[in-house]
Design an enzyme around this catalytic site. Sequence first.
Site, short mmCIF file in Angstrom:
data_model
loop_
_atom_site.label_atom_id
_atom_site.label_comp_id
_atom_site.label_asym_id
_atom_site.label_seq_id
_atom_site.Cartn_x
_atom_site.Cartn_y
_atom_site.Cartn_z
N SER A 134 30.21 3.14 43.86
CA SER A 134 29.43 1.91 43.67
C SER A 134 30.08 0.96 42.68
O SER A 134 29.85 -0.24 42.74
CB SER A 134 28.01 2.26 43.19
OG SER A 134 27.34 3.05 44.14
N GLU A 152 21.38 10.76 33.73
CA GLU A 152 21.82 9.72 32.80
C GLU A 152 21.63 10.12 31.34
O GLU A 152 22.48 9.82 30.50
CB GLU A 152 21.08 8.41 33.10
CG GLU A 152 21.48 7.75 34.40
CD GLU A 152 20.77 8.35 35.61
OE1 GLU A 152 19.92 9.24 35.43
OE2 GLU A 152 21.06 7.90 36.76
N PHE A 171 18.80 2.59 34.44
CA PHE A 171 19.00 4.00 34.11
C PHE A 171 19.75 4.15 32.78
O PHE A 171 19.55 5.13 32.05
CB PHE A 171 19.75 4.72 35.22
CG PHE A 171 19.01 4.76 36.52
CD1 PHE A 171 17.62 4.68 36.56
CD2 PHE A 171 19.67 4.86 37.73
CE1 PHE A 171 16.92 4.72 37.75
CE2 PHE A 171 18.99 4.89 38.94
CZ PHE A 171 17.61 4.82 38.95
#
Length: 323
Positions: free
Chosen positions: A44, A65, A90
Amino acid sequence: MNALSSQRLKPEEKEMRQVYAETVLELAQKDPRVIALEADLMSSISTNKIQPFIPKQIINCGIMEAHMMGVAAGMALTGKIPFVHTFAQFATRRAFDQLFVSLAYAKLNVKILGSDAGVTAEHNGGTHMAFEDLGLVRLIPHATVYEASDGTMLRELLVQSYGEYGVHYIRTIRKKALQLYDKGEKFPKGKGKLLRDGKDAAIIASGIMVAESLLAADLLANQGIDVMVIDMYSIKPIDRELLIHAAKTAGLVITAENHNVIGGLGSAVAETLAETFPVPVYRIGVREQFGQVGKTDYLKEYYGLTAKHIAETVLEQIKRKKE
């Protein structure tokens, strides 16, 4: 200064994610202390493309995370310089305690990239759409908070943050931005960029809203309204001197952000001017709303984040000031 017209705006050649990956690669190849940490989002943000070149300097921590922040803390304690990436919400909302305690309270050296900012999260929807991340990180003592407006700026902010100790949070989009700056432009910490001067109102924007503000300024110029446009990329610390100049010159300030009006750029500007040079301030941004699924253009329209809405708001506030 010569006014920067929206007519020169065009999509950049590289996506912001490519700029991030290439800059991290450049830094990592020069400095073995640089480590890229990912939360299963390497494709991503394009770090999957640089992994073969620095295989020992990239770690995929998985969709954990808070754990990733802990890993960053441990690495920073050993002298490494972690570059941590995940969705903006996040990195902040989900892992706030670790960000606050494990990194900032511990006075560690970590660089955090929060991507897919605000409405640019598109089809990932409300759970992935951060409208509050800037406000959260602004609360952390001594944290540095930036929002990148284009690729040139993102690269420079990453390099600049690498060279300065402490917790740095950079907010960005992943896809192509509209080009605002030429290669080689510098973006000092605690400063903003005056893109065009004006006496009737000052629009202070960040991120994707800078281009929208320039478009709005051209719409207003067609109606004989002369507005100032400032790119306030440094949210914390903020450019107090430039804000006072805007307030003194225009007597009316409009902020525009792809973020909740509470806690982000609008709050930072209003707080600063309230203490230094009070003038009317109106904040354009998200108000008491969650994110949702949709394309960026649709969402900008829905939340009132378009050049047309900015121009209409400026006209309304000028009229209000005169009453």
